[in-house]
Design an enzyme around this catalytic site. Structure first.
Site, PDB file in Angstrom:
ATOM      1  N   LYS A 128     -37.542 -11.709  38.678  1.00  0.00           N
ATOM      2  CA  LYS A 128     -37.220 -11.150  39.991  1.00  0.00           C
ATOM      3  C   LYS A 128     -37.106 -12.240  41.039  1.00  0.00           C
ATOM      4  O   LYS A 128     -37.717 -13.299  40.913  1.00  0.00           O
ATOM      5  CB  LYS A 128     -38.251 -10.092  40.407  1.00  0.00           C
ATOM      6  CG  LYS A 128     -39.575 -10.620  40.921  1.00  0.00           C
ATOM      7  CD  LYS A 128     -40.416  -9.458  41.434  1.00  0.00           C
ATOM      8  CE  LYS A 128     -41.823  -9.906  41.818  1.00  0.00           C
ATOM      9  NZ  LYS A 128     -41.939 -10.328  43.211  1.00  0.00           N
ATOM     10  N   HIS A 149     -44.309 -22.061  29.854  1.00  0.00           N
ATOM     11  CA  HIS A 149     -43.234 -23.050  29.998  1.00  0.00           C
ATOM     12  C   HIS A 149     -43.781 -24.466  29.784  1.00  0.00           C
ATOM     13  O   HIS A 149     -43.187 -25.275  29.071  1.00  0.00           O
ATOM     14  CB  HIS A 149     -42.585 -22.944  31.384  1.00  0.00           C
ATOM     15  CG  HIS A 149     -41.586 -21.835  31.499  1.00  0.00           C
ATOM     16  ND1 HIS A 149     -41.953 -20.514  31.627  1.00  0.00           N
ATOM     17  CD2 HIS A 149     -40.229 -21.838  31.487  1.00  0.00           C
ATOM     18  CE1 HIS A 149     -40.867 -19.763  31.701  1.00  0.00           C
ATOM     19  NE2 HIS A 149     -39.806 -20.534  31.622  1.00  0.00           N
TER      20      HIS A 149
END
Lengths: 187, 278
Positions: free
Chosen positions: A94, A36
């Protein structure tokens, strides 16, 4: 009813509701913290329009996916907006994401939860198609994976419904029945 | 019987350690599978049912392919049982570490062990004080491994409660799970240590995770029910089962102390025991 989805994703994701079961096929791109940061600095190396990003650091061996379960998405809470701004329609991981991402997804895309620890099952629904930023190491590189009906559940939908948030609110309420502890620190 | 060949014993101990690690990261123990299947059958929340379905299929897939269940193959926690005729010397510790290196290459395990401050990765899952080795006396010479993933370990907690706060033990457990939410990959198992000393309670909590989880005392069941009332469910997506089981170990403690430690374990409650061949 399981909804079938295929990348590149479009406006069909806007009709999904938190709690819907979906199966996702087509290309997805893995990205953890380091990827990222790199994409923010150097640009997104894949076509972001309609793309799905998977929070995952897989185990790759002899050009095969051995294990590819999800990692905790909340670490990417502050690193997701630029992807959605560029057209990413689904974030997979998750544990859910924060309030900011919930708002950023509104009218644009969804958060899809995959079962933590199910690395062998995930790998059995994947074929390795390539890699970007391999210098970041196996866990942090952006792997191009072709999914074949990966079973997921919509955790946050494009209308602002967030399963994790409602579960949290209910749990907090339940915990409220315990009285506040009078400890040494309270005197 | 002649003099036992020490180097052969050390090699066998290394082999047994590696074999136990391979078994643990690929196949869940029968009691854990039973607890998961039971909870899956009882679950009423459709989202949670889907999570259980994935978990059960993942267990089958890992066994069929002979690959680790989860990419986080944990850090090696080892319990050595030493019979009277095996002298406890430091070379036993070295042999266990060698077994960890072997398993890291063979299985393979993800290299998870790093220096605590520099974060330098040894790439073989060993380092200062790692593997964590606990020794107990016994009749058989065996190695038990408990590969411990970080998601659940990171939300574990300890409290030095007041002697007047016995009733607060349940609250502390429930609060631990509330704060953890979906991070430890529920449905979780809670290993609880009550009593002893600060460090002793934590050690008991981890040892409690070695106990079969498909049977609980009335006290353990009461704690488990209290945790499950939170409704956090598999992966924090809501559901009837947040905890599969709570296991408690006790030790006597100072009249002015009540240490309580909770070691959180993800649904992949991995452990295996292998006897050392000699």
């Amino acid at each position: 009813m399981t909804v079938q989805l295929h990348t590149p994703l479009g406006d069909e994701v806007l009709a999904l509701h938190a709690g819907d079961h979906v199966e996702l096929s087509g290309m997805v791109y893995t990205a953890r913290d380091e990827a990222h940061l790199r994409m923010q600095k150097e640009g997104i190396p894949f076509d972001a329009e309609g793309a799905a990003v998977y929070h995952c650091g897989p185990v790759i061996h002899n050009n095969r996916v051995i294990a590819a379960g999800p990692t905790t998405s909340a670490r990417m809470n502050m690193l997701t907006k630029f992807l959605l701004d560029r057209g990413v329609r689904a974030v997979i991981g998750k544990g859910g994401m924060g309030e900011a991402v919930r708002e950023q997804l509104c009218g644009r895309g969804v958060y899809l939860a995959f079962t933590g620890g199910c690395a062998a099952l995930a790998a059995s629904h994947m074929t390795l198609r390539g890699v970007f930023f391999e210098d970041l190491g196996m866990a942090e590189a952006v792997w191009i994976l072709e999914l074949d009906h990966l079973p997921l559940v919509v955790g946050i939908d494009a209308q602002g419904n967030d399963i994790f948030e409602s579960v949290r609110a209910r749990a907090n309420k339940e915990f409220g029945r315990y009285s506040k502890v009078q400890g040494l620190s309270d005197k | 019987m002649g003099t036992p060949d020490r180097s052969a014993i050390l090699r066998a101990l290394g082999r047994a350690t590696a074999d136990a690690l391979r078994e643990a990261v690929i196949r869940l123990p029968p009691d854990v599978k039973r607890a998961l299947v039971c909870a899956a059958a009882a679950e009423t929340n459709p989202v949670a049912q889907g999570e259980f379905h994935n978990i059960v299929r993942n267990i089958e897939q890992a066994e069929t392919l002979g690959v680790p269940l989860c990419q986080d193959t944990g850090v090696p926690v080892v319990y050595l049982t030493i019979p009277p005729d095996v002298p406890l010397t430091t070379d036993l510790y070295d042999a266990v570490a060698e077994g960890v290196r072997l398993a890291t290459k063979e299985v393979p395990l993800r290299p998870n062990v790093v220096d605590a401050l520099t974060r330098h990765n040894s790439n073989d899952n060993t380092g200062a004080g790692m593997p964590a080795i606990h020794v107990m006396p016994g009749r058989k010479f065996s190695v038990t491994v408990l590969p411990k993933g970080a998601g659940a370990e990171n939300v574990s907690r300890i409290a030095m409660l007041l002697p007047s706060q016995v009733e607060q033990i349940e609250r502390f457990l429930v609060e631990t799970v509330l704060l953890a939410e979906g991070r430890p990959c529920p449905p979780i198992v809670l290993g609880v240590g009550i009593g002893g000393t600060f460090d002793g309670a934590a050690a008991l909590a981890k040892e409690a995770l070695l106990l079969p989880i498909d049977e609980m005392t009335a006290f353990e069941q009461q704690l488990c029910d209290a945790v499950n009332r939170l409704g956090i469910g598999p992966m924090g997506l809501g559901g009837d089962t947040t905890a599969l089981s709570v296991k408690v170990k006790f030790a006597a403690c100072h009249t002015a102390s009540l240490p309580v430690a909770v070691n959180v374990q993800c649904w992949a409650c991995r452990r295996a025991t292998v006897e050392v061949e000699r």
